[in-house]
Design an enzyme around this catalytic site. Structure first.
Site, PDB file in Angstrom:
ATOM      1  N   TRP A 325      37.627  42.414  43.173  1.00  0.00           N
ATOM      2  CA  TRP A 325      37.926  43.409  44.211  1.00  0.00           C
ATOM      3  C   TRP A 325      37.797  44.822  43.645  1.00  0.00           C
ATOM      4  O   TRP A 325      37.363  45.739  44.346  1.00  0.00           O
ATOM      5  CB  TRP A 325      39.340  43.196  44.749  1.00  0.00           C
ATOM      6  CG  TRP A 325      39.765  44.193  45.779  1.00  0.00           C
ATOM      7  CD1 TRP A 325      39.601  44.115  47.137  1.00  0.00           C
ATOM      8  CD2 TRP A 325      40.448  45.446  45.551  1.00  0.00           C
ATOM      9  NE1 TRP A 325      40.122  45.220  47.762  1.00  0.00           N
ATOM     10  CE2 TRP A 325      40.644  46.053  46.806  1.00  0.00           C
ATOM     11  CE3 TRP A 325      40.898  46.097  44.411  1.00  0.00           C
ATOM     12  CZ2 TRP A 325      41.290  47.285  46.943  1.00  0.00           C
ATOM     13  CZ3 TRP A 325      41.530  47.321  44.551  1.00  0.00           C
ATOM     14  CH2 TRP A 325      41.714  47.894  45.792  1.00  0.00           C
ATOM     15  N   HIS A 326      38.151  44.986  42.376  1.00  0.00           N
ATOM     16  CA  HIS A 326      38.112  46.326  41.781  1.00  0.00           C
ATOM     17  C   HIS A 326      36.704  46.824  41.533  1.00  0.00           C
ATOM     18  O   HIS A 326      36.491  48.038  41.413  1.00  0.00           O
ATOM     19  CB  HIS A 326      38.911  46.342  40.471  1.00  0.00           C
ATOM     20  CG  HIS A 326      40.391  46.327  40.677  1.00  0.00           C
ATOM     21  ND1 HIS A 326      41.103  45.166  40.853  1.00  0.00           N
ATOM     22  CD2 HIS A 326      41.294  47.335  40.743  1.00  0.00           C
ATOM     23  CE1 HIS A 326      42.380  45.462  41.023  1.00  0.00           C
ATOM     24  NE2 HIS A 326      42.527  46.767  40.958  1.00  0.00           N
ATOM     25  N   GLY A 327      35.754  45.935  41.432  1.00  0.00           N
ATOM     26  CA  GLY A 327      34.397  46.412  41.223  1.00  0.00           C
ATOM     27  C   GLY A 327      33.467  45.332  40.735  1.00  0.00           C
ATOM     28  O   GLY A 327      33.890  44.265  40.260  1.00  0.00           O
ATOM     29  N   PHE A 482      37.312  52.426  44.052  1.00  0.00           N
ATOM     30  CA  PHE A 482      37.414  51.028  44.450  1.00  0.00           C
ATOM     31  C   PHE A 482      37.437  50.892  45.961  1.00  0.00           C
ATOM     32  O   PHE A 482      37.419  49.788  46.467  1.00  0.00           O
ATOM     33  CB  PHE A 482      38.671  50.381  43.843  1.00  0.00           C
ATOM     34  CG  PHE A 482      38.716  50.513  42.342  1.00  0.00           C
ATOM     35  CD1 PHE A 482      37.578  50.295  41.578  1.00  0.00           C
ATOM     36  CD2 PHE A 482      39.893  50.862  41.706  1.00  0.00           C
ATOM     37  CE1 PHE A 482      37.619  50.416  40.202  1.00  0.00           C
ATOM     38  CE2 PHE A 482      39.947  50.979  40.318  1.00  0.00           C
ATOM     39  CZ  PHE A 482      38.808  50.757  39.571  1.00  0.00           C
TER      40      PHE A 482
END
Length: 482
Positions: A325-327, A482
């Site tokens: 999800w963060h990248g 993000f």
């Protein structure tokens, strides 16, 4: 428009005055004003992506109405997956397409097949991960009959795009925020004062702690080959302090700003670096995201009420998803994997819900056991942050290898040592204040309330002076990417 910018310092009072003086007679007028302000706020980043936000909002709004309007289960599910598919499709194109294209090309080249990745030259829309998850939680809750669909498009749009939470959370739930938007809000002086105190503390976290630590974290991480293991250890600590001050500082400003308008947002941080184990850390760090994955992924997969192998699978799924999800980088995935490995022993021994209370509640000092637990958890979290901060896996491996060399036991050799020491001293004072206020929503919420007024205001002025002294960098918040 950054929260720590002159533009926001001008924007917020204007919206506040219009809200309480021109729109105070009707919550509908208040919502229209806040929605217009939110779209203006977002368009200051890049007005072109405002159309993407509007499309996503309209899609979920219409899907929610269609799900509620039919008794046909297949049709309900069709609208649910249409909304989920399109939203995740946009997120995938903007955030993950280049990653998968490049990774697939590298895989083919590894097998001796010549291939070239076709990548997209697009920028990531700010806040897309946050407002996408707002919409997903809403549409799933409507499908599960946890909430009735919102018929008023203005109210729903404001739920998705309320400017304090739009670009970096917290990830709100319709069950929590929408009811607040559908009732008249009257000005409450005590609530406004509380909001201003939280904004003040958030600015201190960001401008003084995070931005000062960022200078050394960036210097050491970007040139790790030039430094000893002890200096790299300090670099790890600087980034550990930076990301907490940066992200929790943003959240404090967001929550305090919302409170100025009579709205309470979900709490996102609860002193995570005072956690006694990793499970407690994740109940206190980025609470809105970890609870989102718990409610919409972990529990539907069976949670911890399944067999051992499935419990292990579920833990790895949510932590790997959290990293992803963060990248779109392998470093984020490894960061999530590390936390899954940290969490696993607690889960398998049924100790993952052991520390539910506030550490050393009602006491000034923790016990030896609590102190050891906090230090161990802090070091595990700090080590994982190396992978989160690194530009690549090679960077992370090189950093860790050099940090754990014999030079770890030498004196640090970073430049401008006096400023570095000042940064560490200020950070130490900051965490001491956080420790004293750990039983409150934020550290200075009740600090000084029983003091004489001049002494209490001396505290506030000291914080303001520190912010003014260290302001001027206009550093972007980490979680904006993000």
């Amino acid at each position: 428009m950054l929260f720590n910018s002159i533009q926001f310092a001008l924007f917020l009072p204007v919206v506040f005055i219009l809200y309480w003086f021109l729109a105070r007679n009707s919550y509908r007028q208040q919502n229209i004003l806040l929605l217009a302000a939110s779209y203006f706020f977002y368009s200051c980043w890049d007005w072109r992506f405002l159309f993407l936000l509007l499309f996503s909002t309209l899609l979920d709004y219409a899907a929610g109405l269609q799900i509620a309007a039919t008794d046909n289960h297949k049709l309900k599910k069709t609208w649910l997956w249409l909304s989920i598919g399109i939203n995740l499709g946009f997120l995938g194109v903007f955030k993950y397409y280049n990653f998968f294209a490049q990774s697939f090309t590298q895989l083919l080249n590894g097998f001796g097949l010549e291939a070239h990745a076709t990548t997209l030259g697009i920028i990531l829309p700010v806040g897309i991960s946050f407002y996408t998850f707002h919409g997903l939680s809403y549409i799933i809750d409507v499908y599960k009959d946890r909430i009735k669909p919102e018929c008023n498009f203005i109210d729903y749009s404001l739920f998705v795009s309320f400017f304090p939470l739009l670009v970096a959370g917290p990830i709100e739930r319709a069950t929590h925020l929408l009811p607040q938007l559908k009732q008249k809000r009257t000005f409450n002086l005590d609530q406004a004062k509380d909001g201003l105190r939280q904004i003040l503390w958030g600015l201190f976290k960001k401008v003084v702690i995070a931005d000062m630590c960022a200078e050394y974290a960036n210097l050491i991480f970007d040139h790790y080959d030039d430094y000893s293991g002890s200096s790299l250890f300090l670099g790890m600590l600087f980034f550990t302090f930076q990301i907490y001050g940066d992200f929790s500082g943003y959240t404090d400003i967001a929550l305090g700003t919302a409170r100025l308008f009579g709205i309470d947002l979900l709490r996102n941080f609860a002193y995570p670096y005072f956690s006694r184990d990793i499970a407690e850390f994740w109940r206190r760090w980025h609470i809105s995201l970890s609870s989102w994955f718990r409610d919409y992924v972990y529990i539907p997969l069976g949670g911890s009420r399944v067999g051992t192998l499935k419990k292990v699978r579920n833990i790895f799924v949510i932590f790997l998803l959290s990293g992803f999800w963060h990248g779109a980088k392998f470093t984020f995935i490894v960061w999530g994997l590390l936390h899954a490995l940290y969490f696993l022993p607690l889960l398998l021994t049924n100790n993952n819900r052991k520390n539910l209370d506030i550490v050393a509640a009602g006491r000034l000092l923790p016990s030896v056991k609590e102190l050891v637990g906090m230090l161990t958890t802090f070091m595990l979290v700090g080590f994982a942050w190396i992978f989160f901060r690194a530009e690549s896996m090679a960077h992370a491996y090189g950093y860790v290898g050099r940090m754990l060399s014999k030079s770890l036991f030498t004196a640090p050799d970073i430049p401008t040592k006096k400023i570095a020491v000042l940064t560490l001293v200020l950070t130490g004072i900051f965490f001491f204040v956080e420790w004293l206020g750990r039983e409150n929503q934020y550290a200075i919420q009740k600090m000084g309330q029983t003091w004489k007024r001049p002494v209490r205001w001396a505290l506030y002025y000291a914080i303001i002076i520190a912010i003014c002294l260290f302001a001027g960098k206009d550093e972007q918040f980490i979680y904006f990417q993000f």
